[in-house]
Design a protein around this motif. Structure first.
Motif, PDB file in Angstrom:
ATOM      1  N   THR A  12       0.835  -1.193   0.000  1.00 24.19           N
ATOM      2  CA  THR A  12       0.000   0.000   0.000  1.00 24.19           C
ATOM      3  C   THR A  12       0.870   1.244   0.000  1.00 24.19           C
ATOM      4  O   THR A  12       1.764   1.380   0.837  1.00 24.19           O
ATOM      5  N   ALA A  13       0.614   2.135  -0.939  1.00 26.10           N
ATOM      6  CA  ALA A  13       1.400   3.362  -1.058  1.00 26.10           C
ATOM      7  C   ALA A  13       0.864   4.463  -0.161  1.00 26.10           C
ATOM      8  O   ALA A  13       1.621   5.262   0.384  1.00 26.10           O
ATOM      9  N   ALA A  14      -0.460   4.512   0.002  1.00 32.85           N
ATOM     10  CA  ALA A  14      -1.093   5.538   0.836  1.00 32.85           C
ATOM     11  C   ALA A  14      -2.394   4.978   1.374  1.00 32.85           C
ATOM     12  O   ALA A  14      -3.042   4.158   0.720  1.00 32.85           O
ATOM     13  N   ALA A  15      -2.774   5.419   2.576  1.00 36.42           N
ATOM     14  CA  ALA A  15      -4.000   4.912   3.185  1.00 36.42           C
ATOM     15  C   ALA A  15      -4.542   5.887   4.209  1.00 36.42           C
ATOM     16  O   ALA A  15      -3.794   6.665   4.816  1.00 36.42           O
ATOM     17  N   ALA A  16      -5.855   5.852   4.377  1.00 35.53           N
ATOM     18  CA  ALA A  16      -6.541   6.639   5.405  1.00 35.53           C
ATOM     19  C   ALA A  16      -7.349   5.693   6.275  1.00 35.53           C
ATOM     20  O   ALA A  16      -7.970   4.753   5.764  1.00 35.53           O
ATOM     21  N   ALA A  64      -1.962  13.827   1.029  1.00 37.98           N
ATOM     22  CA  ALA A  64      -0.671  14.360   0.599  1.00 37.98           C
ATOM     23  C   ALA A  64       0.012  15.194   1.675  1.00 37.98           C
ATOM     24  O   ALA A  64       1.120  15.689   1.453  1.00 37.98           O
ATOM     25  N   GLY A  65      -0.639  15.369   2.819  1.00 39.32           N
ATOM     26  CA  GLY A  65      -0.044  16.174   3.879  1.00 39.32           C
ATOM     27  C   GLY A  65      -0.137  17.655   3.637  1.00 39.32           C
ATOM     28  O   GLY A  65       0.587  18.448   4.257  1.00 39.32           O
ATOM     29  N   PHE A  99       3.687  16.144  -6.962  1.00 33.87           N
ATOM     30  CA  PHE A  99       2.415  16.831  -7.149  1.00 33.87           C
ATOM     31  C   PHE A  99       2.271  17.328  -8.583  1.00 33.87           C
ATOM     32  O   PHE A  99       3.215  17.861  -9.164  1.00 33.87           O
ATOM     33  N   VAL A 100       1.064  17.146  -9.137  1.00 35.20           N
ATOM     34  CA  VAL A 100       0.702  17.751 -10.411  1.00 35.20           C
ATOM     35  C   VAL A 100      -0.651  18.418 -10.199  1.00 35.20           C
ATOM     36  O   VAL A 100      -1.632  17.753  -9.861  1.00 35.20           O
ATOM     37  N   ILE A 173       2.491  10.001  -6.607  1.00 38.47           N
ATOM     38  CA  ILE A 173       2.196  11.273  -7.265  1.00 38.47           C
ATOM     39  C   ILE A 173       0.718  11.569  -7.065  1.00 38.47           C
ATOM     40  O   ILE A 173      -0.151  10.741  -7.365  1.00 38.47           O
ATOM     41  N   PHE A 174       0.419  12.745  -6.520  1.00 40.60           N
ATOM     42  CA  PHE A 174      -0.952  13.217  -6.364  1.00 40.60           C
ATOM     43  C   PHE A 174      -1.234  14.221  -7.472  1.00 40.60           C
ATOM     44  O   PHE A 174      -0.503  15.199  -7.638  1.00 40.60           O
ATOM     45  N   ALA A 175      -2.272  13.965  -8.240  1.00 41.55           N
ATOM     46  CA  ALA A 175      -2.633  14.826  -9.369  1.00 41.55           C
ATOM     47  C   ALA A 175      -4.030  15.390  -9.124  1.00 41.55           C
ATOM     48  O   ALA A 175      -4.999  14.636  -9.026  1.00 41.55           O
ATOM     49  N   ASP A 176      -4.131  16.707  -9.013  1.00 40.74           N
ATOM     50  CA  ASP A 176      -5.398  17.365  -8.707  1.00 40.74           C
ATOM     51  C   ASP A 176      -5.934  18.028  -9.974  1.00 40.74           C
ATOM     52  O   ASP A 176      -5.427  19.065 -10.398  1.00 40.74           O
TER      53      ASP A 176
END
Length: 250
Positions: A12-16, A64-65, A99-100, A173-176
């Motif tokens: 897992t790369a990211a989790a909540a 993404a903090g 980030f993008v 990578i978080f892309a918004d």
């Protein structure tokens, strides 16, 4: 913790976990995130979607903090970022996250190459030139490296932003809304690259979008409604995404 494992045997790369985010107080308080549990597999392309006000951008910013939470846990890899102080959180965003954004956020006085390498330079890190060359060639930016942003099309500027996000080899990578300011052709080029970075480079991409066509490039779509998980779609198509959003009232 079950929230940190999306499928047996996958990383897992990211989790909540039990994530809550509230804006305002008292009668005007809005629970933007209402006890969300979700995990994002490494090496996968995931889109986050939902109606306006569903909490999709808030979720990404918290993951993404970039925003704080009221309760719950967020992990990037094995690191619980909700316990980090500001200094360590800044370091994590710099070293482990890319980030993008919809706005390209390029510095107008710098060339494309300088914009790509700026984050590494600020961190005091030397670029891996072989990796840099690979990214530049894949994105078709070789003959644009000496150009400044005003000399580039919107699609080229966003590809520079993608290269900047990738050059540090981030875990996620978080892309918004990365195609929000692009025409359909340029948007497709950026989405093709993001998908290829996952499939051929092993990158992990988490993208917020309102566009069903953009979401169809992902491996998985996570649906939100009223700050809660409302389902997910694996191997999405434009049609399956449109149908799901229609049922959510989007």
């Amino acid at each position: 913790m079950s929230a940190l494992v999306s499928e047996v045997g996958t990383r897992t790369a990211a989790a909540a976990h039990n994530l809550v985010k509230v804006y305002g107080k008292g009668d005007t308080a809005v629970r933007a995130l209402d006890g969300i549990n979700v995990a994002f597999q490494a090496g996968r392309f995931t889109a986050i979607m939902g109606p306006s006000g569903s909490g999709k951008s808030t979720l990404m910013h918290c993951l993404a903090g970039l925003d704080t939470v009221d309760s719950g846990e967020i992990h990037i890899g094995q690191t619980e970022i909700t316990k980090l102080n500001d200094k360590d959180l800044t370091k994590l965003r710099r070293d482990r996250v890319g980030f993008v954004f919809q706005a390209f956020n390029l510095l107008p006085t710098l060339t494309a190459e300088q914009n790509i390498l700026l984050g590494l330079e600020l961190a005091g890190r030397k670029p891996d030139r072989e990796w840099f060359d690979t990214i530049v060639n894949v994105l078709g930016l070789r003959d644009r490296l000496t150009h400044r942003p005003t000399e580039l099309s919107g699609g080229q500027q966003q590809r520079v932003a993608c290269a900047r996000a990738l050059v540090a080899r981030p875990e996620v990578i978080f892309a918004d809304e990365p195609t929000g300011n692009l025409d359909s052709r340029s948007g497709a080029e950026v989405l093709d690259f993001l998908r290829m970075s996952v499939r051929k480079m092993g990158q992990t991409v988490i993208m917020v979008t309102h566009d069903p066509v953009a979401a169809s490039y992902a491996d998985r779509v996570v649906l939100l409604a009223d700050g809660r998980l409302a389902g997910e779609i694996h191997q999405p198509t434009t049609e399956s995404v449109v149908n799901a959003l229609t049922h959510l009232g989007a």
